[in-house]
Design a protein around this motif. Structure first.
Motif, PDB file in Angstrom:
ATOM      1  N   GLY A 288       0.821  -1.212   0.000  1.00  0.00           N
ATOM      2  CA  GLY A 288       0.000   0.000   0.000  1.00  0.00           C
ATOM      3  C   GLY A 288       0.852   1.258   0.000  1.00  0.00           C
ATOM      4  N   VAL A 289       1.881   1.258   0.836  1.00  0.00           N
ATOM      5  CA  VAL A 289       2.773   2.422   0.892  1.00  0.00           C
ATOM      6  C   VAL A 289       3.446   2.615  -0.464  1.00  0.00           C
ATOM      7  N   LEU A 290       3.942   1.508  -1.035  1.00  0.00           N
ATOM      8  CA  LEU A 290       4.531   1.593  -2.375  1.00  0.00           C
ATOM      9  C   LEU A 290       3.533   2.180  -3.360  1.00  0.00           C
ATOM     10  N   GLY A 291       2.283   1.691  -3.232  1.00  0.00           N
ATOM     11  CA  GLY A 291       1.225   2.141  -4.139  1.00  0.00           C
ATOM     12  C   GLY A 291       0.971   3.632  -4.038  1.00  0.00           C
ATOM     13  N   GLU A 292       1.040   4.158  -2.826  1.00  0.00           N
ATOM     14  CA  GLU A 292       0.828   5.598  -2.662  1.00  0.00           C
ATOM     15  C   GLU A 292       1.842   6.385  -3.486  1.00  0.00           C
ATOM     16  N   TYR A 293       3.078   5.928  -3.426  1.00  0.00           N
ATOM     17  CA  TYR A 293       4.105   6.630  -4.210  1.00  0.00           C
ATOM     18  C   TYR A 293       3.934   6.363  -5.696  1.00  0.00           C
ATOM     19  N   LEU A 294       3.653   5.099  -6.017  1.00  0.00           N
ATOM     20  CA  LEU A 294       3.521   4.727  -7.424  1.00  0.00           C
ATOM     21  C   LEU A 294       2.396   5.515  -8.082  1.00  0.00           C
ATOM     22  N   GLY A 295       1.267   5.605  -7.393  1.00  0.00           N
ATOM     23  CA  GLY A 295       0.122   6.338  -7.950  1.00  0.00           C
ATOM     24  C   GLY A 295       0.483   7.793  -8.199  1.00  0.00           C
ATOM     25  N   ARG A 296       1.243   8.351  -7.290  1.00  0.00           N
ATOM     26  CA  ARG A 296       1.632   9.746  -7.471  1.00  0.00           C
ATOM     27  C   ARG A 296       2.625   9.891  -8.613  1.00  0.00           C
ATOM     28  N   ILE A 297       3.524   8.926  -8.746  1.00  0.00           N
ATOM     29  CA  ILE A 297       4.456   8.965  -9.889  1.00  0.00           C
ATOM     30  C   ILE A 297       3.656   8.869 -11.191  1.00  0.00           C
ATOM     31  N   TYR A 298       2.637   8.009 -11.184  1.00  0.00           N
ATOM     32  CA  TYR A 298       1.791   7.831 -12.368  1.00  0.00           C
ATOM     33  C   TYR A 298       1.114   9.152 -12.739  1.00  0.00           C
ATOM     34  N   ASP A 299       0.580   9.837 -11.714  1.00  0.00           N
ATOM     35  CA  ASP A 299      -0.040  11.145 -11.973  1.00  0.00           C
ATOM     36  C   ASP A 299       0.959  12.108 -12.598  1.00  0.00           C
ATOM     37  N   GLU A 300       2.175  12.070 -12.085  1.00  0.00           N
ATOM     38  CA  GLU A 300       3.173  13.023 -12.588  1.00  0.00           C
ATOM     39  C   GLU A 300       3.562  12.715 -14.028  1.00  0.00           C
ATOM     40  N   VAL A 301       3.774  11.445 -14.336  1.00  0.00           N
ATOM     41  CA  VAL A 301       4.270  11.132 -15.682  1.00  0.00           C
ATOM     42  C   VAL A 301       3.196  11.348 -16.748  1.00  0.00           C
ATOM     43  N   LYS A 302       1.928  11.282 -16.355  1.00  0.00           N
ATOM     44  CA  LYS A 302       0.883  11.536 -17.360  1.00  0.00           C
ATOM     45  C   LYS A 302       0.928  12.977 -17.839  1.00  0.00           C
ATOM     46  N   LYS A 303       1.447  13.857 -16.974  1.00  0.00           N
ATOM     47  CA  LYS A 303       1.607  15.257 -17.346  1.00  0.00           C
ATOM     48  C   LYS A 303       0.317  15.907 -17.839  1.00  0.00           C
ATOM     49  N   ARG A 304      -0.791  15.508 -17.277  1.00  0.00           N
ATOM     50  CA  ARG A 304      -2.018  16.220 -17.623  1.00  0.00           C
ATOM     51  C   ARG A 304      -1.963  17.597 -16.985  1.00  0.00           C
ATOM     52  N   PRO A 305      -2.570  18.589 -17.636  1.00  0.00           N
ATOM     53  CA  PRO A 305      -2.556  19.907 -17.003  1.00  0.00           C
ATOM     54  C   PRO A 305      -3.337  19.881 -15.693  1.00  0.00           C
ATOM     55  N   LEU A 306      -3.010  20.797 -14.813  1.00  0.00           N
ATOM     56  CA  LEU A 306      -3.663  20.852 -13.508  1.00  0.00           C
ATOM     57  C   LEU A 306      -5.114  21.284 -13.626  1.00  0.00           C
ATOM     58  N   TYR A 307      -5.396  22.074 -14.654  1.00  0.00           N
ATOM     59  CA  TYR A 307      -6.746  22.612 -14.825  1.00  0.00           C
ATOM     60  C   TYR A 307      -6.917  23.034 -16.272  1.00  0.00           C
ATOM     61  N   LEU A 308      -8.150  23.171 -16.715  1.00  0.00           N
ATOM     62  CA  LEU A 308      -8.437  23.707 -18.041  1.00  0.00           C
ATOM     63  C   LEU A 308      -9.335  24.918 -17.880  1.00  0.00           C
ATOM     64  N   VAL A 309      -9.029  25.970 -18.602  1.00  0.00           N
ATOM     65  CA  VAL A 309      -9.801  27.206 -18.494  1.00  0.00           C
ATOM     66  C   VAL A 309     -10.840  27.256 -19.600  1.00  0.00           C
ATOM     67  N   LYS A 310     -12.101  27.456 -19.207  1.00  0.00           N
ATOM     68  CA  LYS A 310     -13.166  27.574 -20.202  1.00  0.00           C
ATOM     69  C   LYS A 310     -13.277  29.015 -20.662  1.00  0.00           C
ATOM     70  N   LYS A 311     -13.164  29.920 -19.697  1.00  0.00           N
ATOM     71  CA  LYS A 311     -13.414  31.320 -20.025  1.00  0.00           C
ATOM     72  C   LYS A 311     -12.639  32.200 -19.059  1.00  0.00           C
ATOM     73  N   ARG A 312     -12.072  33.257 -19.607  1.00  0.00           N
ATOM     74  CA  ARG A 312     -11.387  34.196 -18.720  1.00  0.00           C
ATOM     75  C   ARG A 312     -11.708  35.611 -19.147  1.00  0.00           C
ATOM     76  N   ASP A 313     -12.157  36.416 -18.175  1.00  0.00           N
ATOM     77  CA  ASP A 313     -12.406  37.829 -18.472  1.00  0.00           C
ATOM     78  C   ASP A 313     -11.104  38.556 -18.207  1.00  0.00           C
ATOM     79  N   ARG A 314     -10.514  39.040 -19.238  1.00  0.00           N
ATOM     80  CA  ARG A 314      -9.258  39.762 -19.053  1.00  0.00           C
ATOM     81  C   ARG A 314      -9.499  41.233 -18.855  1.00  0.00           C
ATOM     82  N   LYS A 315      -8.779  41.771 -17.909  1.00  0.00           N
ATOM     83  CA  LYS A 315      -8.952  43.197 -17.651  1.00  0.00           C
ATOM     84  C   LYS A 315      -7.745  43.987 -18.144  1.00  0.00           C
ATOM     85  N   GLU A 316      -6.639  43.273 -18.413  1.00  0.00           N
ATOM     86  CA  GLU A 316      -5.431  44.026 -18.819  1.00  0.00           C
ATOM     87  C   GLU A 316      -5.575  44.521 -20.247  1.00  0.00           C
TER      88      GLU A 316
END
Ligand code: UDP
Ligand code: MG
Length: 316
Positions: A288-316
């Motif tokens: 289980g402990v190994l799995g905790e690290y492995l799962g996190r390594i898996y998340d990292e290597v997939k390199k999916r973005p942390l979030y996707l933006v649908k819409k942004r109101d820019r003020k600049e």
């Protein structure tokens, strides 16, 4: 020539906060109106709200140009929403991160700003009091006790949460952190720089229910532990060595007894069952402990973005 005012962005993740947003906007407006030495921006990140939060945000942004909103494509979770807001707050002199539910009082912000102006790059708002009770509170206390023992204690102040300020350089360093498993207070401490602390009394949520479920908080806590400590892995090794040594000792002991002619009793079923289950359990925990690290390594290597933006109101 007059130097332009320093700019400060308030980054706030918002998830189904319709009950509290009006008051949040009002308190932020007061803060901005009373501290006109700075150029203020409130960056509100709608983390896939299902209620009318989005409309309230739109209305506020339309009436007050100091407010801007970012809408994510779905609920990515508090950490990702926070990252989206911090990313959007590029080119400001300081970024202040806080919850939308007014547990982090906007009235404390000027104190954070002062500490920053006095030379700190990172200012932590440290709570003197906590409002959580029951299971949440117990969980938080247990987490902090474990976290401060497993990880480098200097890394974080137990009573500092999200609320705080990062100067331009620290925020830039923070944006550069590539990992997907994000434990905000740990990462903010990790970037280093000169840190100051300001203490404050944490309020209760101004309205509405907590939006972070207990299970989310638990997985957040586990992220914190496993991304800042390798001690669990080492602990498994230590337990393994210990069990192996005991096994070796017992093996030698019984072999010697046999050699000198002492017969082993034929019973011992209970002992065997207990041992088999015990060792099986230890092995599963190890996996289980190994799995905790492995799962996190898996998340990292997939390199999916942390979030996707649908819409942004820019003020600049
Ligand atoms: N939040 C978010 N996404 C989520 C859950 C929460 O953006 O999936 C926001 C929420 O709107 C609030 C902040 O994160 O501004 C903290 O959430 P909450 O007050 O529910 O958490 P707690 O105070 O229990 O840490
Ligand atoms: Mg809250």
């Amino acid at each position: 020539m007059e130097t332009p005012a320093l700019s400060i962005a308030i980054v706030m993740p918002v998830f189904n906060e319709e009950a509290v947003l009006a008051e949040t906007f009002a308190r932020l407006s007061v803060l901005f109106d009373q501290n006109t030495d700075y150029q203020w921006r409130a960056i509100l990140v709608d983390d896939g709200s299902k209620d009318s939060s989005r409309d309230l945000l739109d209305k506020q942004c339309a009436t007050d140009p100091r407010f801007e909103a970012i809408t994510l494509t779905r609920n990515f979770g508090f950490q990702s929403a926070l990252a989206a807001g911090i990313d959007a707050a590029a080119n400001v002199d300081a970024v202040i991160t806080m919850d939308a539910d007014l547990q982090d009082p906007p009235e404390v912000v000027p104190e954070l700003v002062n500490a920053w102006r006095e030379g700190a790059d990172v200012v932590l708002a440290v709570r003197r009091t906590r409002q959580e009770t029951g299971l949440r509170r117990l969980g938080m206390d247990v987490f902090h006790a474990i976290f401060s023992r497993l990880t480098d204690q200097r890394l974080t102040n137990n009573n500092a949460g999200t609320f705080g300020l990062m100067g331009r350089e620290a925020a830039e360093a923070f944006r550069g952190l590539p990992e997907r498993n994000r434990f905000f207070p740990g990462l903010r401490a990790w970037v280093g720089y000169r840190v100051a602390e300001v203490s404050y009394d944490r309020d209760s949520r101004a309205a509405g229910e907590p939006k972070q479920s207990l299970s989310r908080l638990v997985s957040y806590a586990l992220d914190g532990l496993f991304s800042f400590s390798r001690l669990p892995l080492r602990a498994v090794s230590y337990v393994g060595v210990f069990v192996a040594l005991v096994g070796f000792g017992l093996g030698a002991f019984y072999t010697l007894r046999r050699l000198v002619g002492i017969e082993v009793a034929q019973t011992g079923f209970t002992t065997l069952v207990t041992l088999v289950l015990f060792l099986g359990g230890i092995q599963l925990i190890g996996i289980g402990v190994l799995g905790e690290y492995l799962g996190r390594i898996y998340d990292e290597v997939k390199k999916r973005p942390l979030y996707l933006v649908k819409k942004r109101d820019r003020k600049e």
